[in-house]
Design a protein around this motif. Structure first.
Motif, PDB file in Angstrom:
ATOM      1  N   TYR A  83     -45.260 -14.653 -30.590  1.00 17.63           N
ATOM      2  CA  TYR A  83     -44.076 -14.932 -31.400  1.00 17.63           C
ATOM      3  C   TYR A  83     -44.290 -16.265 -32.123  1.00 17.63           C
ATOM      4  O   TYR A  83     -43.906 -17.331 -31.645  1.00 17.63           O
ATOM      5  N   TYR A  88     -44.668 -13.540 -37.845  1.00 16.26           N
ATOM      6  CA  TYR A  88     -43.403 -12.975 -38.285  1.00 16.26           C
ATOM      7  C   TYR A  88     -43.087 -13.297 -39.739  1.00 16.26           C
ATOM      8  O   TYR A  88     -42.285 -12.606 -40.361  1.00 16.26           O
ATOM      9  N   PRO A 108     -36.500  -3.706 -26.604  1.00 15.81           N
ATOM     10  CA  PRO A 108     -36.736  -5.109 -26.265  1.00 15.81           C
ATOM     11  C   PRO A 108     -37.437  -5.294 -24.925  1.00 15.81           C
ATOM     12  O   PRO A 108     -38.123  -6.303 -24.713  1.00 15.81           O
ATOM     13  N   GLU A 116     -43.029  -5.652 -26.669  1.00 15.59           N
ATOM     14  CA  GLU A 116     -41.893  -6.558 -26.578  1.00 15.59           C
ATOM     15  C   GLU A 116     -41.988  -7.677 -27.616  1.00 15.59           C
ATOM     16  O   GLU A 116     -40.988  -8.062 -28.228  1.00 15.59           O
ATOM     17  N   THR A 117     -43.188  -8.218 -27.820  1.00 19.68           N
ATOM     18  CA  THR A 117     -43.372  -9.300 -28.796  1.00 19.68           C
ATOM     19  C   THR A 117     -43.130  -8.797 -30.208  1.00 19.68           C
ATOM     20  O   THR A 117     -42.461  -9.457 -31.014  1.00 19.68           O
ATOM     21  N   CYS A 119     -41.312  -6.246 -31.081  1.00 11.52           N
ATOM     22  CA  CYS A 119     -39.870  -6.004 -31.191  1.00 11.52           C
ATOM     23  C   CYS A 119     -39.144  -7.288 -31.554  1.00 11.52           C
ATOM     24  O   CYS A 119     -38.327  -7.319 -32.486  1.00 11.52           O
ATOM     25  N   ARG A 120     -39.456  -8.349 -30.840  1.00 11.28           N
ATOM     26  CA  ARG A 120     -38.780  -9.629 -31.089  1.00 11.28           C
ATOM     27  C   ARG A 120     -39.044 -10.114 -32.516  1.00 11.28           C
ATOM     28  O   ARG A 120     -38.144 -10.597 -33.203  1.00 11.28           O
ATOM     29  N   VAL A 123     -37.113  -8.068 -35.150  1.00  9.44           N
ATOM     30  CA  VAL A 123     -35.718  -8.493 -35.201  1.00  9.44           C
ATOM     31  C   VAL A 123     -35.579  -9.777 -36.017  1.00  9.44           C
ATOM     32  O   VAL A 123     -34.693  -9.907 -36.873  1.00  9.44           O
ATOM     33  N   THR A 124     -36.458 -10.746 -35.768  1.00  5.78           N
ATOM     34  CA  THR A 124     -36.427 -11.992 -36.525  1.00  5.78           C
ATOM     35  C   THR A 124     -36.654 -11.735 -38.008  1.00  5.78           C
ATOM     36  O   THR A 124     -35.957 -12.286 -38.862  1.00  5.78           O
ATOM     37  N   HIS A 151     -33.345   0.225 -31.746  1.00  5.57           N
ATOM     38  CA  HIS A 151     -34.443   0.150 -30.786  1.00  5.57           C
ATOM     39  C   HIS A 151     -34.741   1.527 -30.207  1.00  5.57           C
ATOM     40  O   HIS A 151     -33.841   2.235 -29.744  1.00  5.57           O
ATOM     41  N   ARG A 230     -28.737  -2.313 -32.357  1.00  4.67           N
ATOM     42  CA  ARG A 230     -28.594  -3.726 -32.035  1.00  4.67           C
ATOM     43  C   ARG A 230     -27.252  -4.242 -32.575  1.00  4.67           C
ATOM     44  O   ARG A 230     -26.744  -3.759 -33.589  1.00  4.67           O
TER      45      ARG A 230
END
Length: 257
Positions: A83, A88, A108, A116-117, A119-120, A123-124, A151, A230
């Motif tokens: 991240y 990103y 998430p 998971e990374t 996904c984060r 979102v950002t 998600h 979300r």
């Protein structure tokens, strides 16, 4: 036309848990966009890292063509994605380029860190779509329309600790399963890898098995994909739910919805 952007970690992730929903949207006039953040370079027991990345890039491009989606290339190597702005900011550029109303991404909480990374970061990137003081890499103009993030189900429909995950709603993928099967079949290099690493004797049949399991969870469909919306803060309006609005006749609420 409205557009949907799927952001996943590795080549073939979209095909496993997102492609059926994308195909249903395409039937209703939506423009499809497809991004794998990682290059797939570690997904082989027989190819070198360089050979594997090149092979999987070609496979993913062919799969995107089967789906009728605009393809965006990877920005990181498997198991090295973190991240960080260097990653990103590139994903945010793709979000802006696609002008997506819907972003589809991983759960998430999922069975591996890359999911998971990514996904984060997805979102950002979606959050920053209308943020003029954030410059993407490469620079892309912002857009003001709302973005709603959804998600997908985690691997096995459970968290890594074994707790079941119930979608907010299910999308019927029964009448697009053959095209989804064809798209996943483009990832031929994964046949041996998934057999040896995750005991998937036939990765395409595993996809069908997963789809049938989610279909049974829906209580209505033979094959399905599950989605959780979300929360809207910073992304869209409190009542915005464009995926359900677009696919209402081929969807059903879950117990968590």
């Amino acid at each position: 036309m409205p557009s949907v952007l799927a952001i996943a970690a590795h080549p073939d992730d979209i095909e496993f848990v997102m492609a059926g929903t994308m195909l249903q949207l395409a039937r209703r006039g939506w423009d499809l966009h497809y991004m794998n953040v990682c290059d797939g370079s570690r997904g082989s027991t027989r190819l070198s890292e360089t050979e594997c990345a090149a092979t999987r890039l070609g496979e993913a491009q062919q799969a995107a063509k089967v789906l009728g989606a605009t393809f965006y290339g990877p920005v990181a190597r498997d198991m090295e994605v973190l991240y960080l702005p260097e990653y990103y900011s590139k994903i945010a550029a793709v979000v802006r380029r696609s002008k997506a109303s819907i972003v589809l991404t991983h759960s998430p909480v999922d069975y591996m860190e890359d999911h998971e990374t990514v996904c984060r970061m997805a979102v950002t990137a979606a959050f920053m779509h209308a943020m003029p003081n954030y410059v993407t890499d490469p620079p892309e103009a912002t857009y003001d329309e709302p973005v709603t993030v959804y998600h997908a189900q985690p691997h096995g429909n459970k968290t890594p600790m074994g707790e079941p995950v119930e979608p907010h709603f299910y999308v019927d993928t029964t009448d697009v399963i053959d095209q989804k099967f064809e798209a996943l079949g483009c990832h031929e290099s994964q046949r041996a890898w998934l057999d040896s690493s995750q005991k998937m004797d036939s990765y395409t049949e595993t996809m069908r098995t997963i789809g049938r399991e989610v279909g049974r969870m829906s209580g209505k469909f033979e094959y399905a994909e599950g989605w959780r919306r979300r929360e809207h803060w910073g992304f869209c309006g409190p009542d915005d739910d464009p995926l359900r609005a677009a696919l209402g006749e081929v969807s059903v609420d879950g117990n968590a919805g």
